[in-house]
Structure formats: C-alpha cells, structure tokens
Design an enzyme around this catalytic site. Structure first.
Site, PDB file in Angstrom:
ATOM      1  CB  THR A   1      10.975  10.025   9.277  1.00 54.68           C
ATOM      2  OG1 THR A   1       9.523  11.378   8.448  1.00 54.68           O
ATOM      3  CG2 THR A   1      11.710  11.464   8.684  1.00 54.68           C
TER       4      THR A   1
ATOM      5  CE  LYS B   1       7.146  13.411   8.665  1.00 57.54           C
ATOM      6  NZ  LYS B   1       7.482  13.221   7.542  1.00 57.54           N
TER       7      LYS B   1
ATOM      8  CG  ASN C   1       3.729  14.161  10.385  1.00 60.25           C
ATOM      9  OD1 ASN C   1       2.650  14.958   9.262  1.00 60.25           O
ATOM     10  ND2 ASN C   1       4.145  12.648  10.454  1.00 60.25           N
TER      11      ASN C   1
ATOM     12  CG  ASP D   1       0.530  12.157   7.352  1.00 59.22           C
ATOM     13  OD1 ASP D   1       0.111  11.436   6.907  1.00 59.22           O
ATOM     14  OD2 ASP D   1       1.314  13.058   7.051  1.00 59.22           O
TER      15      ASP D   1
ATOM     16  CG  ASP E   1       6.199   9.672   9.214  1.00 64.81           C
ATOM     17  OD1 ASP E   1       7.575  10.188   9.186  1.00 64.81           O
ATOM     18  OD2 ASP E   1       5.948  10.643   8.954  1.00 64.81           O
TER      19      ASP E   1
END
Length: 466
Positions: free
Chosen positions: A176, A138, A141, A154, A136
């Site tokens: 995401t 991005k 994060n 995260d 994840d």
C-alpha cells in the site's frame, strides 16, 4: 409466525452471517459443531480463482499462514475444498481493525502505542524467522482480539524466502503506497525484512501522531523521483546513473523527509527516525529494535508453545478435482423458532390432551409438545398417518396429510407444523385444513395413540394416567 431457519454446513462447520466481503472472497462467521469454537470462514469461488490466475497466490497465502503459529498472528486452522468453493478456516477475531481504533479515537498514548508496536515487531520477527515476509503491513491488516491483543492478518501479498531471485532479493513491487518502503519501487530488488520494518515504522508513527508521516504530495514526489531515476537507469545505466548518485545525492529517494509532532518523546522520535531511513542498508534491524531503550520499556515477550507439526498436504489437495479431498456442503432446515408472544397467544391450546371445548364443541386444531428431535417427530407422524389411509407431503417442517378416501365433506386434509420453543422442546400444531371436524377428531385420537412415546407428559399428566 417465524419462518423455518435454514442452516448451511460445510463439513463440521455451521455457517452463519457474512462478516466481511472482498472482490474474490467472502468471510462468514461459523462454528465448529464438534467443539462449539467460533471461527471465521473465508470462502473463495474456485472458478473465479482459476479464471483470474490466482491459484498460486492463494496457495502461497494458505501455505504461509499454516507456517505461522504465533499469538499475534491470525491462526489458520485448516483449508477445505468443494467442487465450486475453497474454504479457509481462520481464527475468529472480535475486536475489529486497529485502523478503526485510530479513526475513532485518534492518536494513542505512548504506552498504549508501544504495547501494540511490541506485539507487531514480535510477530514480524517470528514471520521472518520462518522465511515469511508480509509486504502489506498497515493498520487495516492488524486486528484486535477480545483482550485487545494485536493480530496480523491478510497474507495475500506475502512472500516466502524461496521466491527470491539469484541476487537474494525480491523484485515484485507490491503493498500500500503510504506504507511501502521506497526501495520496493525502484525495480532493483529489495530485502523483504527491511521493507517490512519500514512499514512497521509508518504504523508506529500513525499510532503516535494520528496521521501519516508522508502526505499525498510527498508520495507524488517520491514516485516522480523513482520514475526519473528509472528512466535514466534504462537509458544510461552503465555511465550516467552512477555519476548522478555521486554528484546529485539529493536525487535519491529522499521523500522520507517527515516531521515528528512535538508531543512525541525523544526516544520515540529517535526510533522512528532510525526505522524510516530511506537507505535500507543503514535502516535499523529488528534485533536492534529489540535492544532500543524506548521499545524495551515494560516489554513482555510472548510465551507460547511452538509446535513444528505443519502439514501442507491439504493446500495442494483443495485445488485437485478429487473426490477424496472434497468437503460436503449442505443446507439444513430447522423448525421455526416461536417467540414469547406467539407462545402466550397459543397458551389456551396447550392443554394438549383435550380436543373438546365446552364453548366451541369440537376443536378444529390442537397442539402437543415433544422433547423428541423435529425429524423424529415428522417420521413418527408419517408412520402413524399412512396406515390410516393418508397421503403425506413434507416441506420445511410442515406436513400435509390427505385422506385418500372421501368422507362426509370430501377428503379430510390435516396440516401439521413444528415450532421450536426451546433447544430441546418442540411444539406441534395439528389442525384440520379441509373436511369434517368429527372425522378430524377421530383421526387425531388414532394419531395420538400412535404418538404416545413422542408427546411430552408433565408430572401432572403422569399422575392422571396412574
């Protein structure tokens, strides 16, 4: 007057204000009372975690972060549990999200974007070497510390290499949409490393362009193509699906069509194109990224001491209802702080040895200062008042003293309150709440005699005593 401060403690940590909040967790600022080091305390409700069957995911996140000790990854110091909460103690990162930097300032210069991308690739490479795949990645994060260094955070959707199936691939679609690799969506398994690399490529594009490489329409087309292929696969997997890919190659996930903005250098465009390759087999690897000419410019690999001392015993312990593994939660009240205006307004009364006033006769209140701890002052006042026949009630650094024997104007009631003037200096207000003023004066004389070792005396006071 200011209200008494109530401080919450969890084990050795003093808990402060809330700095973040999610569906299942709240993050508070905290400080290690032994070292003074600031930390971020992630607090999860144990009942909610169990109710939503998130225990295994939380355990995995904690175990993952304990495995990763890299300067560009948010550090997890320890995990604790109480009967109602799970506490994750994390490195306190002060520079905010990389996402906010992009939103507030737009696209970056290539040298600045390259530095963040170098740190990102270094950290992701380290995670992969430990068998950890983020899944994840991005800008939201990616945090920045006080020096502007990138920190990955995260790991809630991360996976460990032990979680792959017999085919050596992951099969859980997560992440995401704007940053997820196309192969993650096709339900035929994917490699965690190549999927993370795709996300890194989208992040690099965003840093340099200031916008996403794939807009919503492209994403919708991407999902439509995945859905169509999935339908054909389920109906005609054995015969028709292979033929479709042979005769209609455009039906593969070709939504990785994007246009680089004209201000990008040729080197940056070339690298992004190799990362955002829809085919995970031909997509560039991290080892190849490390050898890329654009990437290598001004590259400085991180220098840090690697310690292999990871202990995961406490990860299981926090989920066990055992007294041996529970941390203590408690609230501590502290005296109200006195601001400068309040102190100045009371300055007349700070001639603390004197209860007389030439204009007013006997005073109905007086004050003294002390360098003793607030709890010690309360204990001393209680010790002195009880032998004088007073009942003592205490609350929030305030005391109510009531003489059990009635005087000339009924029972004498005395109120005391402690204020914090400085970290090691308290002011104690003693005033008559009810009863005869002369009796109050006599009481205070007896009280002050008993508090001789509590009252702070200035050098001037000491000279007068001599």
């Amino acid at each position: 007057m200011s209200q008494p401060k109530i401080k919450r403690r969890v084990g050795k940590y003093e808990v402060g204000k809330t700095i973040g909040e999610g569906t299942f967790a709240k993050v508070k600022f905290a400080r290690n009372s032994e070292t003074g080091e600031p930390v971020a305390l992630k607090i999860l409700d144990r009942e909610k975690v169990l109710k939503h069957k998130m225990a295994e995911q939380i355990k995995r996140e904690i175990a993952t972060m304990k495995l990763i000790k890299h300067p560009n990854v948010v550090r997890l110091f320890e995990v604790m549990g109480s009967r109602t909460k799970i506490f994750i103690v994390l490195e306190f990162v002060t520079g905010g999200e990389l996402f906010d930097k992009i939103v507030n300032h737009g696209r970056m210069r290539e040298d600045e974007a390259r530095r963040y991308f170098q740190q990102l690739i270094n950290a992701v490479d380290y995670c992969h070497s430990r068998g950890v795949y983020h899944r994840d990645l991005k800008p939201e994060n990616l945090l920045l510390d006080a020096c502007g260094n990138l920190k990955i955070s995260d790991f809630g959707l991360s996976a460990l290499s032990q979680q792959v199936r017999d085919d050596g691939l992951f099969h859980t679609a997560c992440g995401t949409p704007n940053y997820v690799a196309p192969e993650v969506l096709n339900d035929r398994g994917y490699d965690g490393a190549t999927a993370d690399i795709w996300s890194c490529g989208v992040i690099l594009f965003v840093l340099l362009a200031g916008y996403l490489p794939f807009d919503d329409d492209n994403l919708i087309n991407l999902y439509k193509k995945v859905s169509i292929l999935q339908l054909f696969k389920e109906l005609f997997f054995v015969v028709l699906c292979p033929l479709l890919f042979i005769f209609f190659p455009h039906m593969q996930i070709s939504a990785a069509e994007f246009t680089c903005p004209p201000w990008l250098s040729f080197g940056a465009m070339k690298l992004i194109t190799r990362i955002l390759d829809p085919n995970p087999v031909t997509r560039i690897t991290i080892s190849e990224i490390l050898e890329d000419e654009w990437f290598k410019k001004d590259y400085k690999p991180p220098v840090f001491e690697e310690k292999d001392d990871t202990n995961l015993d406490d990860v299981e312990a926090v989920f066990k209802d055992s007294k041996d593994h529970l941390v203590t939660e408690k609230k501590e009240e502290h005296p109200a702080a006195m601001n400068a205006f309040e102190l100045i307004s009371m300055s007349k009364g700070l001639n603390l040895g004197n209860l007389f006033d030439s204009e007013q006769g006997f005073k109905r209140e007086t004050r003294f200062t002390s360098k003793c701890a607030a709890n010690e002052i309360i204990h001393k006042i209680e010790e002195a008042a009880k032998p004088l026949g007073f009942d003592v009630q205490k609350k929030n650094y305030k005391m109510k003293l009531e003489n059990m024997k009635a005087g000339r104007k009924g029972n004498l009631n005395v109120a005391t309150e402690i204020f914090q003037v400085a970290p090691s200096l308290h002011m104690v207000e003693v005033r008559k709440a009810k009863g005869d003023t002369l009796e109050f004066h006599k009481f205070y004389k007896n009280l002050s005699t008993c508090l001789d070792d509590v009252v702070w005396k200035t050098e001037e006071d000491m000279q007068e005593i001599k």
